[in-house]
Design a protein around this motif. Structure first.
Motif, mmCIF file in Angstrom:
data_model
loop_
_atom_site.group_PDB
_atom_site.id
_atom_site.type_symbol
_atom_site.label_atom_id
_atom_site.label_comp_id
_atom_site.label_asym_id
_atom_site.label_seq_id
_atom_site.Cartn_x
_atom_site.Cartn_y
_atom_site.Cartn_z
ATOM 1 N N TYR A 194 -12.210 -6.934 -2.364
ATOM 2 C CA TYR A 194 -12.341 -5.532 -3.066
ATOM 3 C C TYR A 194 -13.252 -4.430 -2.165
ATOM 4 O O TYR A 194 -13.908 -3.688 -1.318
ATOM 5 C CB TYR A 194 -11.740 -4.868 -3.518
ATOM 6 C CG TYR A 194 -12.129 -3.426 -3.769
ATOM 7 C CD1 TYR A 194 -10.714 -2.752 -3.865
ATOM 8 C CD2 TYR A 194 -12.910 -3.081 -4.962
ATOM 9 C CE1 TYR A 194 -10.862 -1.229 -3.631
ATOM 10 C CE2 TYR A 194 -13.161 -1.453 -5.146
ATOM 11 C CZ TYR A 194 -12.157 -0.717 -4.439
ATOM 12 O OH TYR A 194 -12.051 0.802 -4.749
ATOM 13 N N HIS A 195 -14.394 -5.050 -2.584
ATOM 14 C CA HIS A 195 -15.723 -4.894 -3.125
ATOM 15 C C HIS A 195 -16.254 -4.760 -1.531
ATOM 16 O O HIS A 195 -16.968 -3.478 -0.912
ATOM 17 C CB HIS A 195 -16.440 -5.206 -3.510
ATOM 18 C CG HIS A 195 -17.943 -4.696 -3.769
ATOM 19 N ND1 HIS A 195 -18.481 -3.703 -4.151
ATOM 20 C CD2 HIS A 195 -19.298 -5.945 -3.203
ATOM 21 C CE1 HIS A 195 -20.243 -4.090 -4.022
ATOM 22 N NE2 HIS A 195 -20.537 -4.707 -3.324
ATOM 23 N N GLU A 196 -16.295 -6.014 -0.848
ATOM 24 C CA GLU A 196 -16.545 -6.089 0.668
ATOM 25 C C GLU A 196 -15.612 -5.216 1.877
ATOM 26 O O GLU A 196 -17.061 -4.713 2.302
ATOM 27 C CB GLU A 196 -16.736 -7.425 0.792
ATOM 28 C CG GLU A 196 -17.813 -8.251 0.605
ATOM 29 C CD GLU A 196 -17.829 -9.535 0.273
ATOM 30 O OE1 GLU A 196 -16.678 -10.186 1.250
ATOM 31 O OE2 GLU A 196 -17.865 -10.532 -1.033
ATOM 32 N N ARG A 227 -17.569 -2.185 4.056
ATOM 33 C CA ARG A 227 -17.036 -2.205 5.582
ATOM 34 C C ARG A 227 -16.243 -0.975 5.992
ATOM 35 O O ARG A 227 -16.299 -0.659 7.188
ATOM 36 C CB ARG A 227 -16.215 -3.394 6.083
ATOM 37 C CG ARG A 227 -17.617 -4.144 6.048
ATOM 38 C CD ARG A 227 -16.304 -6.062 6.595
ATOM 39 N NE ARG A 227 -15.295 -6.299 6.700
ATOM 40 C CZ ARG A 227 -13.862 -6.567 5.081
ATOM 41 N NH1 ARG A 227 -15.491 -7.282 4.243
ATOM 42 N NH2 ARG A 227 -13.277 -6.551 5.342
ATOM 43 N N GLY A 228 -16.013 -0.439 5.185
ATOM 44 C CA GLY A 228 -15.073 0.450 5.826
ATOM 45 C C GLY A 228 -13.568 -0.160 5.826
ATOM 46 O O GLY A 228 -12.839 1.003 6.375
ATOM 47 N N ALA A 257 -9.330 -3.370 1.434
ATOM 48 C CA ALA A 257 -9.370 -3.275 0.150
ATOM 49 C C ALA A 257 -8.318 -2.859 -1.096
ATOM 50 O O ALA A 257 -7.746 -3.687 -2.060
ATOM 51 C CB ALA A 257 -10.348 -1.694 0.404
ATOM 52 N N ALA A 258 -7.559 -1.407 -0.658
ATOM 53 C CA ALA A 258 -6.064 -1.181 -1.065
ATOM 54 C C ALA A 258 -5.033 -2.576 -1.062
ATOM 55 O O ALA A 258 -4.655 -2.449 -2.120
ATOM 56 C CB ALA A 258 -4.871 -0.536 -0.367
ATOM 57 N N ALA A 259 -5.411 -3.755 -0.117
ATOM 58 C CA ALA A 259 -3.913 -4.456 -0.392
ATOM 59 C C ALA A 259 -4.158 -5.787 -1.957
ATOM 60 O O ALA A 259 -4.087 -6.319 -1.889
ATOM 61 C CB ALA A 259 -4.615 -6.138 0.562
ATOM 62 N N GLN A 260 -6.175 -5.613 -2.731
ATOM 63 C CA GLN A 260 -6.658 -6.167 -3.610
ATOM 64 C C GLN A 260 -6.077 -4.800 -4.663
ATOM 65 O O GLN A 260 -5.733 -5.473 -6.337
ATOM 66 C CB GLN A 260 -7.733 -6.235 -3.808
ATOM 67 C CG GLN A 260 -8.608 -6.971 -2.193
ATOM 68 C CD GLN A 260 -7.735 -7.844 -1.864
ATOM 69 O OE1 GLN A 260 -8.013 -9.041 -2.698
ATOM 70 N NE2 GLN A 260 -7.669 -8.493 -0.582
ATOM 71 N N ASP A 316 -4.799 8.297 -8.975
ATOM 72 C CA ASP A 316 -3.948 6.900 -9.426
ATOM 73 C C ASP A 316 -3.258 5.802 -7.805
ATOM 74 O O ASP A 316 -2.481 5.544 -8.232
ATOM 75 C CB ASP A 316 -2.731 7.270 -10.428
ATOM 76 C CG ASP A 316 -3.220 8.079 -11.851
ATOM 77 O OD1 ASP A 316 -4.394 6.817 -12.399
ATOM 78 O OD2 ASP A 316 -2.163 8.752 -12.526
ATOM 79 N N SER A 317 -4.245 7.056 -7.028
ATOM 80 C CA SER A 317 -3.392 6.162 -5.781
ATOM 81 C C SER A 317 -4.471 5.155 -5.130
ATOM 82 O O SER A 317 -5.105 4.637 -5.375
ATOM 83 C CB SER A 317 -3.187 6.878 -4.584
ATOM 84 O OG SER A 317 -3.172 6.423 -3.363
ATOM 85 N N PRO A 318 -3.493 3.959 -4.695
ATOM 86 C CA PRO A 318 -4.097 2.394 -3.976
ATOM 87 C C PRO A 318 -4.737 2.656 -3.380
ATOM 88 O O PRO A 318 -6.096 1.870 -3.151
ATOM 89 C CB PRO A 318 -2.781 1.964 -3.543
ATOM 90 C CG PRO A 318 -1.621 2.215 -4.424
ATOM 91 C CD PRO A 318 -1.655 3.432 -4.761
ATOM 92 N N THR A 319 -4.846 4.065 -3.080
ATOM 93 C CA THR A 319 -6.354 4.207 -1.169
ATOM 94 C C THR A 319 -6.429 5.729 -1.653
ATOM 95 O O THR A 319 -7.465 6.350 -1.432
ATOM 96 C CB THR A 319 -5.198 4.628 0.007
ATOM 97 O OG1 THR A 319 -4.305 5.244 0.520
ATOM 98 C CG2 THR A 319 -5.309 3.196 0.375
ATOM 99 N N GLY A 320 -6.016 6.502 -2.572
ATOM 100 C CA GLY A 320 -6.428 7.958 -2.629
ATOM 101 C C GLY A 320 -8.059 8.058 -2.638
ATOM 102 O O GLY A 320 -8.970 9.109 -2.266
#
Length: 140
Positions: free
Chosen positions: A17-19, A23-24, A29-32, A47-51
């Protein structure tokens, strides 16, 4: 030091997630992120996985590096301590702590902790600048 498999699974998830975030790579990131996710920081609650990743490109436009200082893991929690270095025009080295809760190998909550005062001053100044000057600060 020996890391058991639960701790290393948490480490893999949090580091992925962090990396990806720095990296943008919003998709990775959202897959984690797991079900029931929540995010809290001095500027964003989501509360959104990408918000919480909206506007990431703007931040990454002024970040010159991220220096991981410490990482702590257990089966259901993790904490990262790191410095975010910004372009000389911005001039901030942001000491940052990030605390994660995990369930079933996925991140269910993130609390991002940092001193928001330097960013508030910059955001106020940026809203007063023409777009061309904002692009110059971010190196575009």
């Amino acid at each position: 030091m020996t890391i058991d498999s639960a701790d290393s699974a948490a480490r893999r998830t949090v580091r992925a997630y962090h990396e990806a975030r720095f990296r943008g790579d919003v998709t990775t990131a959202a897959a984690q992120i797991g079900e029931g996710f929540s995010f809290r920081s001095p500027f964003i609650t989501s509360d959104s996985p990408t918000g919480h990743l909206d506007g990431l490109d703007g931040l990454l436009g002024i970040v010159t590096g991220v220096e991981l200082i410490s990482e702590l893991y257990s089966e259901t929690e993790a904490t990262l301590l790191y410095d975010v270095h910004t372009t000389p025009a911005v001039g901030i080295t942001q000491h940052t702590a990030e605390h994660f809760h995990l369930r079933d190998g996925r991140i269910t909550s993130i609390t991002l902790i940092f001193d928001s005062a330097p960013w508030q001053a910059i955001m106020s100044a940026l809203t007063a600048l023409p777009t061309s000057e904002v692009e110059t600060l971010s190196g575009e």
